[in-house]
Design an enzyme around this catalytic site. Structure first.
Site, PDB file in Angstrom:
ATOM      1  N   SER A   1     -42.145   1.848  68.143  1.00 19.60           N
ATOM      2  CA  SER A   1     -41.990   2.894  69.149  1.00 19.60           C
ATOM      3  C   SER A   1     -40.583   3.475  69.084  1.00 19.60           C
ATOM      4  CB  SER A   1     -42.258   2.334  70.554  1.00 19.60           C
ATOM      5  OG  SER A   1     -42.254   3.361  71.525  1.00 19.60           O
ATOM      6  N   ASP A   2     -40.472   4.719  69.506  1.00 21.63           N
ATOM      7  CA  ASP A   2     -39.168   5.361  69.559  1.00 21.63           C
ATOM      8  C   ASP A   2     -39.179   6.417  70.662  1.00 21.63           C
ATOM      9  OD1 ASP A   2     -36.523   5.484  67.939  1.00 21.63           O
ATOM     10  OD2 ASP A   2     -37.024   7.568  68.359  1.00 21.63           O
ATOM     11  N   GLN A   3     -38.023   6.649  71.236  1.00 19.43           N
ATOM     12  CA  GLN A   3     -37.899   7.657  72.291  1.00 19.43           C
ATOM     13  C   GLN A   3     -36.686   8.531  72.012  1.00 19.43           C
ATOM     14  OE1 GLN A   3     -36.396   6.849  76.484  1.00 19.43           O
ATOM     15  NE2 GLN A   3     -38.566   7.140  76.900  1.00 19.43           N
TER      16      GLN A   3
END
Length: 199
Positions: free
Chosen positions: A75-77
Site C-alpha cells: 500500500s502507498d499514500q
C-alpha cells in the site's frame, strides 16, 4: 481451488507502517510483516494518483519476489494538493510548512492497495481517494497541534484518527480507513478474490 489452498498460504503485509499493521489486525487474520525495498522517488511528470498506484504494486511485488507462495499486501499514500504531491514531512519545520500550505484548502489523499501472489498469478491494485478539507488554521493552532501529536511520519502532517481531526472541516470517502493508510473495504475485496477466507 484457491479457496481450498488459501489457508496454507502465508499472508504478508509489505509495509513497515505501524498504522497499516494496526488496521490489518482488525481482520483477525495471522500475518507477517516485511519491509519492501522500493525506491519511492516520483517519476518525471508522474501524478500523485499514479505515484500511489505504482508504489503500492511495486511494494507488493518486491515482497512477493522473496515469498512467491505468499499473498502479499502493498500500500502507498500520496497527498495531492492541486496536483502537487506532499509526502511525509519528517520533521517539525516541514510539517509546519505543509499545514500552512493546506489550510483553507481541499486536497485528495490517494491511498492505493495491491494484493499479489506470484505462485497463483494473482495481482490486483485499487485506489481509494479521500477528499479532505482543512480549516483556515492560524499559525498558533498549527504549532499547538504539531507539538501535541508530532505527525511527522504521516503524509499531509495530520492524523485524522487522532487530534488531527480538529484541523478538518470535512472528509469525503467511501472507504473510511483509507485516510489512515490502508483501505480495508478494498483490501477485503481483493483478499477474497485471492482466495482468503474472511468472515
Amino acid at each position: 481451488m484457491q479457496q481450498a489452498t488459501s489457508p496454507l498460504r502465508p499472508l504478508i503485509l509489505g509495509s513497515t507502517s505501524r498504522y497499516r499493521r494496526q488496521l490489518l489486525e482488525r481482520l483477525q487474520l495471522p500475518f507477517d510483516v516485511a519491509a519492501p525495498d522500493v525506491d519511492e522517488t516520483p517519476l518525471p511528470g508522474e501524478s500523485p494518483r499514479d505515484l500511489a498506484l505504482r508504489l503500492a504494486l511495486a511494494k507488493a511485488q518486491a515482497v512477493a519476489a522473496q515469498h512467491p507462495q505468499a499473498i502479499v499486501i502493498g500500500s502507498d499514500q500520496v497527498a495531492d494538493l492541486n496536483g502537487k504531491p506532499l509526502g511525509k514531512p519528517g520533521n517539525h519545520e516541514r510539517a509546519t510548512l505543509q499545514l500552512r500550505e493546506m489550510r483553507g484548502h481541499s486536497m485528495v489523499f490517494h491511498t492505493a492497495v495491491s494484493v499479489v501472489c506470484l505462485e497463483t498469478g494473482f495481482a490486483q491494485t485499487e485506489l481509494a481517494p479521500v477528499r479532505v478539507r482543512f480549516r483556515s488554521l492560524d499559525d498558533a493552532e498549527i504549532e499547538r497541534y504539531l507539538c501535541a501529536e508530532q505527525p511527522y511520519d504521516c503524509a499531509g502532517s495530520a492524523k485524522s484518527e487522532g487530534l488531527g481531526i480538529t484541523l478538518l472541516d470535512a472528509i469525503e470517502s467511501d472507504d473510511p480507513t483509507a485516510l489512515i493508510g490502508l483501505p480495508l473495504i478494498r483490501t477485503c475485496q481483493m483478499l477474497r478474490a485471492a482466495g482468503v477466507m474472511l468472515p
